[in-house]
Structure formats: C-alpha cells, structure tokens
Enzyme design. Structure first.
Site, PDB file in Angstrom:
ATOM      1  N   GLU A  67      31.429  83.584 -79.141  1.00 29.60           N
ATOM      2  CA  GLU A  67      31.423  82.731 -80.645  1.00 29.60           C
ATOM      3  C   GLU A  67      30.705  81.729 -80.830  1.00 29.60           C
ATOM      4  O   GLU A  67      30.430  81.431 -82.015  1.00 29.60           O
ATOM      5  CB  GLU A  67      33.021  81.866 -80.000  1.00 29.60           C
ATOM      6  CG  GLU A  67      34.211  83.132 -79.968  1.00 29.60           C
ATOM      7  CD  GLU A  67      34.328  83.670 -78.733  1.00 29.60           C
ATOM      8  OE1 GLU A  67      35.267  84.543 -78.572  1.00 29.60           O
ATOM      9  OE2 GLU A  67      33.633  83.468 -77.722  1.00 29.60           O
ATOM     10  N   PRO A 269      25.374  92.760 -66.755  1.00 27.64           N
ATOM     11  CA  PRO A 269      26.775  92.346 -66.870  1.00 27.64           C
ATOM     12  C   PRO A 269      27.118  91.168 -67.855  1.00 27.64           C
ATOM     13  O   PRO A 269      26.425  90.401 -67.902  1.00 27.64           O
ATOM     14  CB  PRO A 269      27.128  91.794 -65.446  1.00 27.64           C
ATOM     15  CG  PRO A 269      26.075  92.488 -64.525  1.00 27.64           C
ATOM     16  CD  PRO A 269      24.771  92.404 -65.527  1.00 27.64           C
ATOM     17  N   ARG A 270      28.490  91.197 -68.513  1.00 25.93           N
ATOM     18  CA  ARG A 270      28.775  90.297 -69.195  1.00 25.93           C
ATOM     19  C   ARG A 270      28.993  88.909 -68.490  1.00 25.93           C
ATOM     20  O   ARG A 270      28.649  88.022 -69.167  1.00 25.93           O
ATOM     21  CB  ARG A 270      30.050  90.768 -69.990  1.00 25.93           C
ATOM     22  CG  ARG A 270      30.600  89.731 -71.013  1.00 25.93           C
ATOM     23  CD  ARG A 270      31.921  89.748 -71.487  1.00 25.93           C
ATOM     24  NE  ARG A 270      32.414  88.832 -72.270  1.00 25.93           N
ATOM     25  CZ  ARG A 270      33.605  88.840 -72.877  1.00 25.93           C
ATOM     26  NH1 ARG A 270      34.607  89.669 -72.628  1.00 25.93           N
ATOM     27  NH2 ARG A 270      33.959  87.836 -73.842  1.00 25.93           N
ATOM     28  N   GLU A 316      19.112  85.992 -72.764  1.00 26.49           N
ATOM     29  CA  GLU A 316      17.989  86.815 -72.952  1.00 26.49           C
ATOM     30  C   GLU A 316      18.469  88.347 -73.456  1.00 26.49           C
ATOM     31  O   GLU A 316      17.235  89.159 -73.346  1.00 26.49           O
ATOM     32  CB  GLU A 316      17.241  87.147 -71.451  1.00 26.49           C
ATOM     33  CG  GLU A 316      16.421  85.854 -71.420  1.00 26.49           C
ATOM     34  CD  GLU A 316      15.444  86.050 -69.789  1.00 26.49           C
ATOM     35  OE1 GLU A 316      14.444  85.376 -70.043  1.00 26.49           O
ATOM     36  OE2 GLU A 316      15.898  86.761 -69.005  1.00 26.49           O
ATOM     37  N   ASN A 340      30.118  93.118 -78.686  1.00 24.49           N
ATOM     38  CA  ASN A 340      29.214  93.073 -80.077  1.00 24.49           C
ATOM     39  C   ASN A 340      28.067  94.013 -79.921  1.00 24.49           C
ATOM     40  O   ASN A 340      27.274  93.952 -79.043  1.00 24.49           O
ATOM     41  CB  ASN A 340      28.915  91.641 -80.377  1.00 24.49           C
ATOM     42  CG  ASN A 340      27.961  91.551 -81.586  1.00 24.49           C
ATOM     43  OD1 ASN A 340      27.956  92.354 -82.282  1.00 24.49           O
ATOM     44  ND2 ASN A 340      27.190  90.544 -81.367  1.00 24.49           N
ATOM     45  N   LEU A 341      28.167  94.808 -81.024  1.00 21.63           N
ATOM     46  CA  LEU A 341      26.795  95.861 -81.048  1.00 21.63           C
ATOM     47  C   LEU A 341      26.010  95.579 -82.178  1.00 21.63           C
ATOM     48  O   LEU A 341      24.856  96.186 -82.369  1.00 21.63           O
ATOM     49  CB  LEU A 341      27.478  97.212 -81.538  1.00 21.63           C
ATOM     50  CG  LEU A 341      28.391  97.656 -82.565  1.00 21.63           C
ATOM     51  CD1 LEU A 341      27.679  97.609 -83.952  1.00 21.63           C
ATOM     52  CD2 LEU A 341      29.285  98.764 -82.333  1.00 21.63           C
ATOM     53  N   ILE A 342      25.971  94.540 -83.061  1.00 19.39           N
ATOM     54  CA  ILE A 342      25.390  93.989 -83.977  1.00 19.39           C
ATOM     55  C   ILE A 342      24.166  93.522 -83.714  1.00 19.39           C
ATOM     56  O   ILE A 342      22.940  93.863 -84.370  1.00 19.39           O
ATOM     57  CB  ILE A 342      26.080  93.055 -84.865  1.00 19.39           C
ATOM     58  CG1 ILE A 342      27.176  93.468 -85.470  1.00 19.39           C
ATOM     59  CG2 ILE A 342      24.990  92.380 -85.889  1.00 19.39           C
ATOM     60  CD1 ILE A 342      28.239  92.378 -86.225  1.00 19.39           C
ATOM     61  N   GLU A 343      23.858  92.681 -82.488  1.00 13.31           N
ATOM     62  CA  GLU A 343      22.628  92.241 -81.958  1.00 13.31           C
ATOM     63  C   GLU A 343      21.752  93.276 -81.474  1.00 13.31           C
ATOM     64  O   GLU A 343      20.595  93.422 -81.673  1.00 13.31           O
ATOM     65  CB  GLU A 343      22.992  91.472 -80.773  1.00 13.31           C
ATOM     66  CG  GLU A 343      21.761  90.580 -80.269  1.00 13.31           C
ATOM     67  CD  GLU A 343      21.955  89.623 -79.268  1.00 13.31           C
ATOM     68  OE1 GLU A 343      21.157  88.757 -79.361  1.00 13.31           O
ATOM     69  OE2 GLU A 343      23.127  89.787 -78.460  1.00 13.31           O
TER      70      GLU A 343
END
Length: 430
Positions: A67, A269-270, A316, A340-343
C-alpha cells in the site's frame, strides 16, 4: 439495519478489541524481536504520541509495503495539487513504515495507526488534527471511521478494491461494516467490479479511477542492478516472486522434476520474518543456496554455482524482475488471492500465475487479455510452463506485451489527486 443495531455491533466490537489489547501488545513485542522497527514507538499503537504535530496535515494511511508503494505516485501527485499541505503518513507494519520514511519531506510526520479502540482513535485525531484522511485499498476500521465522521474529519478510500470473497465475508458483519462504508465521503475504486461491490457494501460517491500501481515507475538503478546480477549468473532464470507460506514447498518439489541442467531459481518470499525458514527449506531439499543478504552489491563467485538464490532483501523487487526471464506469481498457487503483478509487467517480465488471483482480479484479467501473463492450475504446471517459455518466441512476445500492458493503464494518481484537491478546496482554513 437499525441504528440501534449498528451501535450495539460497534460496542461489542470495541469490547472485544479492549479484551485483545494484552495479546496484541505481546504480538507486537514478539514480532519486534525479528523486526525491531515493528516494536518501536509502541505507545503510538495505543494513541500516545511523543512527537509534535502540525495540525491540518493531509493524512494518508498505507498499512504495509504494498500500500505504501501504491501511495507513492499519489503522494507525488498530491504534492503538485496541494503544494503547501503537509502530509501525515501512518502504517501498520515495519516494511510499510520503512518505505514511508523515504517519502517524507520537511513538515511531514509519520506514525503508527493506533489500535481501533475508541480511546486510541480519539487520541490520534486530537493529537494530529488532520484536515482529511485517505485510506489505501482495503483499510476499513469501524471506530476510526465513526469517530472521524462525528468530529467532521472527511475520510476517503483510495485505490479501493473489494473481492467477491471479501464482500461475502463482510455480509456476516453487515451491521458493523455498513455504517463504516456509508461514512466515507468518497471512494476511488480500481475497477468497475470493485466499484459495484463497494456500493453494495454501502459506500457512496464511488468512482472508478484505476489502479495506482500502474503509475509506479521501476527504479532505473535497481533495473540496472538486476541486469548485473543476471550477467553474473550467465544462466536462464526463473523467479518465484513474493511467495507465501506453503508455496515454497510445492515449488521445490516441482523444481526437482525439471531435468538438468536446470535454470537458476530465485525465490523472494513476501514476509521478511520467513527468510530464515525458507532458506532452511531450500537447503533441506538438497539445493545449493546463495542468499542475497550475504552479498555486497554483486553476487560472489560461488553464487554462480548455486542452484537457488534467496532474495532475502527489501525494496529490491525491480532488480529481481529485471534479472528473471519469467516470474511465477506468489500467492496465486494457494488460495491466498495472489500478489501485485503490475510491477513485474513494468519490468518486462512475463508472468505465470496460478488459479487464485481474487485480490487482484481486474489486473490479472487485463494482463491475461494483453498477453502479459498466462494462467495455470498447479505449481507443477506453472514451473513447467515457465521453463518452457525461456528462450522461445513466446517469451519475447510476452515481454513486449508486459511493457505495453503496464503503460496502457497509467493516470490513476493524477485523477485521484485532482479529486482530493477539489474536495479539500473548501477546507483551507485549517
């Protein structure tokens, strides 16, 4: 729904939160052992602030790293639209707070958003006296919204999203959540589907402004770093991006099936608190591991001989996407809603995603339609598809499609900032 029923629901909710204070505090302290920033300024979690406050700031709440990154282009647009308005940034996680610190300018402030008890919320609003609040994406707190409305502090929901799953769950506590949604003065939704569900939940003034994450521009320095890492490996690379608990085990099982010589596997990992556990899992699966945290700026010589790189670093992700030939989308191979796949697309990285993308449904469908992504049903199928894509004409087509997809949906930040500035136009006396 009766007003009395809503008041009773919020009273019961507040009582439960008060009861939960001690275990909540213990959780903060326990997590702070692994993430020291998480346990910093603990008084702020309960509405006690030592720092001086400048009344009249525009308050933006971005709970976590995702966010906060989405808020980055919005903050830049707001600084242009409201150049004299200081900002107050609040967060709920250490990663969000660390990222938010880099966005501050002189006159701005940063704090933890307090636990959603009436007393803590009143202390927060009294101390900072914001002119308005902007909550990012899905942050609906019943006491915060009720007390802000009673005190005349307008609250907006920006980059708002709501999955069908979340809407179903929300109906179970409709008497608690509907008044919270009703109190919002404006809601800026990511998609038409999100907007329809938000209206059904009770939100008024809902408009579709798009997804702020399309306005993020990958850092050129990190892209360059990723290219340097790839050159150091001299191998094809599959990235498992922003993986969640349980996915790494199925990923490594599927990776064992791939015939040698395998590509290099990079796992990011997230959650940073899981880095050590994932490293142990990789090594116990028989793979030679190199950890990003042990490098300087470039991989050491022995990293080139490793089977797996662990991306145990923060901030990174563009570098990891830049080094990869193709990315497996974490959170989508277990029923967790995807990431999120936009990046990834903005870094020209083709995406292979699993069946579970309900948290980012609109972006996922747009990526599929644009040819930037493909969908598979299982992790094993995803691994096989990713490896097969490397070096093919399909890879080149999808890489270009990813860049075009990311560029085609920009503009949400300017649209939202313009509307926020218009809503605040009559509130210049604070």
């Amino acid at each position: 729904m009766s007003r009395a029923g809503s008041r009773l629901a919020r009273a019961a909710y507040s009582l439960l939160l008060r009861i939960a204070w001690p275990p909540y505090l213990l959780r903060v302290l326990w997590r702070g052992r692994r993430e020291p920033l998480y346990a910093s300024s603990i008084g702020e979690r309960f509405g006690f602030y030592a720092q001086a406050a400048r009344p009249g700031a525009l308050w933006i709440h971005a709970v976590s790293l995702g966010e906060t990154r989405a808020a980055t282009p919005l903050i830049a647009a707001l600084r242009k639209a409201l150049p004299d308005r200081p900002l107050l940034l609040t967060h709920g996680t250490a990663t969000g707070r660390a990222a938010g610190l880099t966005l501050l300018r002189e006159g701005d402030a940063q704090a933890w958003l307090p636990f959603d008890t009436p007393g803590a919320v009143r202390r927060f609003l009294a101390h900072f006296a914001p002119v308005a609040g902007v909550l990012m994406e899905t942050e609906i707190w019943p006491n915060l919204l009720a007390i802000a409305a009673a005190q005349g502090v307008p609250i907006l929901l920006a980059n708002a999203r709501m999955s069908e799953r979340s809407r179903r769950r929300g109906r179970r506590v409709e008497s608690l959540l509907r008044p919270a949604f009703v109190s919002l003065v404006a809601t800026f939704a990511q998609s038409e589907a999100d907007a329809a569900r938000l209206r059904d939940a009770g939100a008024h003034g809902v408009s579709v402004t798009g997804n702020l994450k399309f306005d993020l521009t990958p850092d050129a320095g990190l892209i360059g770093k990723g290219h340097e890492w790839k050159a150091a490996s001299s191998r094809a690379i599959v990235l498992a991006a922003i993986t969640r608990e349980g996915e790494e085990a199925s990923l490594l099982s599927a990776w064992c099936v791939i015939a040698a010589p395998r590509p290099l596997l990079v796992v990011v990992p997230r959650h940073p608190q899981r880095f050590a556990a994932v490293a142990e899992l990789i090594e116990s699966s028989g793979f030679v591991l190199s950890r990003r945290s042990t490098w300087d700026e470039t991989p050491p010589e022995d990293a080139a001989r490793a089977d797996v790189w662990l991306g145990d670093s923060m901030m990174e992700m563009p570098a990891y996407y830049a080094l990869a030939d193709v990315a497996l989308l974490g959170g989508s191979f277990a029923p967790l809603g995807g990431q999120n796949l936009i990046e990834a697309a903005a870094c020209a990285c083709p995406i292979v995603m699993g069946p579970h993308t309900f948290n980012f449904a609109d972006a996922a469908e747009l990526a599929l339609a644009a040819g930037a992504a493909v969908r598979v049903l299982t992790m094993a199928e995803g691994v096989a598809r990713a490896v097969a894509m490397i070096g093919s004409d399909e890879h080149d087509r999808r890489s270009q499609a990813a860049l075009a997809f990311a560029a085609a949906h920009r503009g949400a930040a300017e649209r939202i900032a313009t509307r926020i500035a218009a809503l605040l136009g009559g509130r210049t006396g604070v």
